[in-house]
Design a protein around this motif. Structure first.
Motif, PDB file in Angstrom:
ATOM      1  N   LEU A 128      -7.753   4.405   4.030  1.00 46.86           N
ATOM      2  CA  LEU A 128      -8.034   3.675   5.095  1.00 46.86           C
ATOM      3  C   LEU A 128      -9.403   3.491   5.743  1.00 46.86           C
ATOM      4  CD1 LEU A 128      -5.015   4.280   7.673  1.00 46.86           C
ATOM      5  CD2 LEU A 128      -5.378   2.457   5.831  1.00 46.86           C
ATOM      6  N   ALA A 129     -10.313   4.729   5.274  1.00 47.72           N
ATOM      7  CA  ALA A 129     -11.635   4.813   5.762  1.00 47.72           C
ATOM      8  C   ALA A 129     -12.426   4.209   4.836  1.00 47.72           C
ATOM      9  CB  ALA A 129     -12.020   6.345   5.940  1.00 47.72           C
ATOM     10  N   TRP A 130     -12.093   3.974   3.529  1.00 40.40           N
ATOM     11  CA  TRP A 130     -12.616   3.191   2.406  1.00 40.40           C
ATOM     12  C   TRP A 130     -13.505   1.874   3.023  1.00 40.40           C
ATOM     13  CZ3 TRP A 130     -15.965   4.810  -1.516  1.00 40.40           C
ATOM     14  CH2 TRP A 130     -16.015   4.009  -2.213  1.00 40.40           C
ATOM     15  N   PRO A 131     -14.803   1.483   2.819  1.00 39.07           N
ATOM     16  CA  PRO A 131     -15.127   0.415   3.490  1.00 39.07           C
ATOM     17  C   PRO A 131     -14.595  -0.877   2.673  1.00 39.07           C
ATOM     18  CG  PRO A 131     -16.947   2.039   3.367  1.00 39.07           C
ATOM     19  CD  PRO A 131     -15.504   2.595   2.557  1.00 39.07           C
ATOM     20  N   LEU A 141       0.855  -1.271   0.256  1.00 43.44           N
ATOM     21  CA  LEU A 141      -0.060  -0.072   0.077  1.00 43.44           C
ATOM     22  C   LEU A 141       0.758   1.136  -0.035  1.00 43.44           C
ATOM     23  CD1 LEU A 141      -2.875   1.327   0.185  1.00 43.44           C
ATOM     24  CD2 LEU A 141      -2.516   1.301   2.713  1.00 43.44           C
ATOM     25  N   ALA A 142       0.601   1.945  -0.828  1.00 39.98           N
ATOM     26  CA  ALA A 142       1.326   3.309  -0.817  1.00 39.98           C
ATOM     27  C   ALA A 142       0.565   4.361   0.144  1.00 39.98           C
ATOM     28  CB  ALA A 142       1.447   4.219  -2.357  1.00 39.98           C
ATOM     29  N   PHE A 143       1.463   5.029   0.751  1.00 40.41           N
ATOM     30  CA  PHE A 143       0.725   6.181   1.770  1.00 40.41           C
ATOM     31  C   PHE A 143       0.359   7.678   1.007  1.00 40.41           C
ATOM     32  CE2 PHE A 143       3.387   3.626   4.924  1.00 40.41           C
ATOM     33  CZ  PHE A 143       2.572   2.640   4.907  1.00 40.41           C
ATOM     34  N   ARG A 144       0.772   7.420  -0.103  1.00 47.13           N
ATOM     35  CA  ARG A 144      -0.049   8.502  -0.894  1.00 47.13           C
ATOM     36  C   ARG A 144      -0.145   8.187  -2.541  1.00 47.13           C
ATOM     37  NH1 ARG A 144       4.072  13.685  -1.918  1.00 47.13           N
ATOM     38  NH2 ARG A 144       2.410  14.033  -3.583  1.00 47.13           N
ATOM     39  N   ARG A 145      -1.077   8.753  -3.076  1.00 48.89           N
ATOM     40  CA  ARG A 145      -1.345   8.367  -4.474  1.00 48.89           C
ATOM     41  C   ARG A 145      -0.123   8.190  -5.524  1.00 48.89           C
ATOM     42  NH1 ARG A 145      -7.556   8.602  -6.239  1.00 48.89           N
ATOM     43  NH2 ARG A 145      -8.439   8.813  -4.152  1.00 48.89           N
ATOM     44  N   GLU A 146       0.912   9.165  -5.174  1.00 52.57           N
ATOM     45  CA  GLU A 146       2.132   9.340  -6.064  1.00 52.57           C
ATOM     46  C   GLU A 146       3.309   9.008  -5.083  1.00 52.57           C
ATOM     47  OE1 GLU A 146       1.747  13.008  -7.901  1.00 52.57           O
ATOM     48  OE2 GLU A 146      -0.084  12.213  -9.213  1.00 52.57           O
ATOM     49  N   GLY A 147       3.092   7.957  -4.547  1.00 54.15           N
ATOM     50  CA  GLY A 147       4.357   7.819  -3.331  1.00 54.15           C
ATOM     51  C   GLY A 147       5.076   6.819  -3.789  1.00 54.15           C
ATOM     52  N   ASP A 166       7.078   8.464   1.634  1.00 56.11           N
ATOM     53  CA  ASP A 166       6.340   9.412   0.972  1.00 56.11           C
ATOM     54  C   ASP A 166       4.806   9.312   1.606  1.00 56.11           C
ATOM     55  OD1 ASP A 166       8.219  10.428  -0.500  1.00 56.11           O
ATOM     56  OD2 ASP A 166       7.366   9.349  -2.394  1.00 56.11           O
ATOM     57  N   VAL A 167       4.498  10.197   2.320  1.00 57.01           N
ATOM     58  CA  VAL A 167       2.860  10.070   2.952  1.00 57.01           C
ATOM     59  C   VAL A 167       2.195  11.221   2.768  1.00 57.01           C
ATOM     60  CG1 VAL A 167       1.861   9.988   5.074  1.00 57.01           C
ATOM     61  CG2 VAL A 167       4.104   8.891   4.931  1.00 57.01           C
ATOM     62  N   ASP A 168       0.948  11.108   2.331  1.00 58.82           N
ATOM     63  CA  ASP A 168       0.048  12.249   2.339  1.00 58.82           C
ATOM     64  C   ASP A 168      -1.157  11.853   3.251  1.00 58.82           C
ATOM     65  OD1 ASP A 168      -2.497  13.726   1.358  1.00 58.82           O
ATOM     66  OD2 ASP A 168      -1.232  14.680  -0.241  1.00 58.82           O
ATOM     67  N   TRP A 169      -0.987  12.402   4.414  1.00 65.98           N
ATOM     68  CA  TRP A 169      -2.137  12.224   5.453  1.00 65.98           C
ATOM     69  C   TRP A 169      -3.500  12.244   5.011  1.00 65.98           C
ATOM     70  CZ3 TRP A 169      -0.001   9.146   8.847  1.00 65.98           C
ATOM     71  CH2 TRP A 169       1.383   9.343   9.232  1.00 65.98           C
ATOM     72  N   PRO A 170      -4.037  13.154   4.378  1.00 64.69           N
ATOM     73  CA  PRO A 170      -5.181  13.125   4.126  1.00 64.69           C
ATOM     74  C   PRO A 170      -5.748  12.107   2.921  1.00 64.69           C
ATOM     75  CG  PRO A 170      -4.482  15.441   3.929  1.00 64.69           C
ATOM     76  CD  PRO A 170      -3.498  14.614   4.355  1.00 64.69           C
ATOM     77  N   GLU A 171      -4.925  11.857   2.094  1.00 64.33           N
ATOM     78  CA  GLU A 171      -4.890  10.831   1.172  1.00 64.33           C
ATOM     79  C   GLU A 171      -5.020   9.521   1.894  1.00 64.33           C
ATOM     80  OE1 GLU A 171      -3.353  12.694  -2.929  1.00 64.33           O
ATOM     81  OE2 GLU A 171      -2.236  11.157  -2.222  1.00 64.33           O
TER      82      GLU A 171
END
Length: 411
Positions: free
Chosen positions: A301-304, A280-286, A291-296
């Motif tokens: 993680l919140a997606w069911p 799992l990438a922690f940002r879409r272009e990670g 590389d982390v984008d906390w909102p992304e």
């Protein structure tokens, strides 16, 4: 903000200058030069994400469910790509690959794969005994194998560059550095607001890759899929160990997981890649581990659907994550195919991020997914083999577009 809407209305605006967007633009301009087509791209260059981080494999269509969009487009796109490369003098090589069963229990899965290839129209495939396997790849470890002659190698950045050139030569425009902030649908057109300008268009074609779901949400009332970014990390073989790999070596894939497993790929520009894992990438272009984008990340993680995927595949995911941080574990996975490989033979290589659509029920969408509405055609899932299939996908999208422009020359 520069406003182009007063003096110029596009017939079509394609969002995303990756290989799928470029192939679509090129195909449309080739079919109907009179159409006014623009591409908007948020980066300062073309093919900077999935296309530019591609491993360069020309896929044969072996893996995909017969009759699926992936299967039909890969088979057709394969030949279209080869023809395009020949016509435009782009280097490529149809070197073939071997798929290796490293354990006896994998042989039935390999046979299923062989039969799928036959149903998909592949000719010349060959079942390999241990002795025959060693003739193709002398250093490989396996109990049986398949040779697939159609598989090849190419540089997709070069292919994308040629598509962009031909599109612009036919009058198409590419607007770089234009991040799409919103799409405002009107009765007969839409206004695309970018970071640099406003553009009016009669139709939007969304080929935004890692952000395709975000762009689709501007015109789709209900989005039941979300892009989950998975990073694939590679090592390169040191030069004096590249002789261990003659062409391409793949394992028998896990049929329940949408990734092919670590493999070896000879590159068209030289060298051999080993990998990738799938984390799992922690940002879409990670492209890097940290590389982390906390909102992304929070959104992922919140997606069911992701929560259900994580619950189902957590053991596999933990193994992939462990290999990401442990070179020894990555080496051990590669030794399953080539036992001679040592950690000292591997140097850090590149990484790519796969845009994998996931529905709310936890389904990792296995096929290409195209959603249409009055204002837009949205490509919401186009992972591998999208690069191989790009010209075929461009053909499908152009057919759908042209149904809306019955007289494109006069439009």
């Amino acid at each position: 903000m520069r406003d182009l809407t007063k003096n110029f209305v596009n017939d079509i605006v394609i969002i995303g200058a990756g290989i799928v967007g470029l192939a679509t633009a090129y195909t449309l301009k080739k079919k109907h030069p009179g159409l006014r087509i623009s591409i908007v791209e948020k980066e300062s260059g073309i093919a900077t994400h999935q296309t530019g981080h591609n491993s360069g494999v020309i896929h044969s269509g072996l893996y995909y469910k017969p009759g699926s969009l992936k299967a039909t487009n890969c088979i057709r796109g394969y030949q279209m790509l080869v023809n395009f490369a020949r016509e435009n003098e782009i280097p490529f090589e149809l070197c073939g690959k071997v798929v290796v069963a490293t354990k006896q229990e994998q042989v039935p899965l390999m046979e299923t794969l062989f039969q799928r290839g036959v149903r998909n129209g592949l000719r010349g495939m060959k079942r390999l005994t241990v002795e025959e396997l060693r003739e193709y790849e002398p250093h490989v470890n396996g109990v049986a194998g398949i040779h697939v002659p159609q598989t090849g190698i190419i540089d997709y950045s070069v292919v994308a560059g040629k598509m962009a050139q031909l599109f612009q030569e036919k009058g198409g425009e590419i607007h770089l550095g234009n991040k799409v902030n919103s799409i405002i649908p009107k009765e007969k057109y839409s206004i695309i607001e970018t970071s640099e300008q406003s553009i009016e268009t009669k139709l939007v074609v969304n080929c935004a890759g890692l952000y395709s779901d975000k762009v689709a949400a501007f015109t789709e009332q209900k989005m039941n899929v979300k892009i989950i970014p998975f990073r694939g990390e590679y090592f390169d073989l040191v030069p004096d160990k590249q002789h261990l790999v003659k062409n391409l070596i793949y394992p028998v894939p896990d049929p329940n997981f949408p990734f092919l497993g670590v493999h070896f790929t000879r590159m068209i520009n030289g060298g051999v890649e080993a990998g990738p894992n799938a984390v799992l990438a922690f940002r879409r272009e990670g492209y890097k581990k940290l590389d982390v984008d906390w909102p992304e990340l929070k959104e992922t993680l919140a997606w069911p659907g992701f929560q259900k995927v994580a619950a189902k595949y957590w053991k596999t995911g933990m193994g992939e994550m462990y290999r990401s941080f442990s070179k020894a574990a990555f080496t051990k996975a590669l030794q399953g195919l080539i036992p001679e490989i040592q950690a000292s033979d591997l140097i850090p290589g590149g990484a790519g991020v796969r845009a994998q659509a996931c529905d709310k029920k936890g389904g990792l969408i296995d096929d290409f997914l195209i959603m249409e509405n009055k204002y837009a055609i949205n490509v919401c899932n186009a992972p591998s083999p999208a690069a191989t299939s790009s010209l075929s996908i461009g053909e499908i999208l152009s057919e759908r577009v042209l149904k809306r422009f019955p007289d494109p020359v006069a439009s």
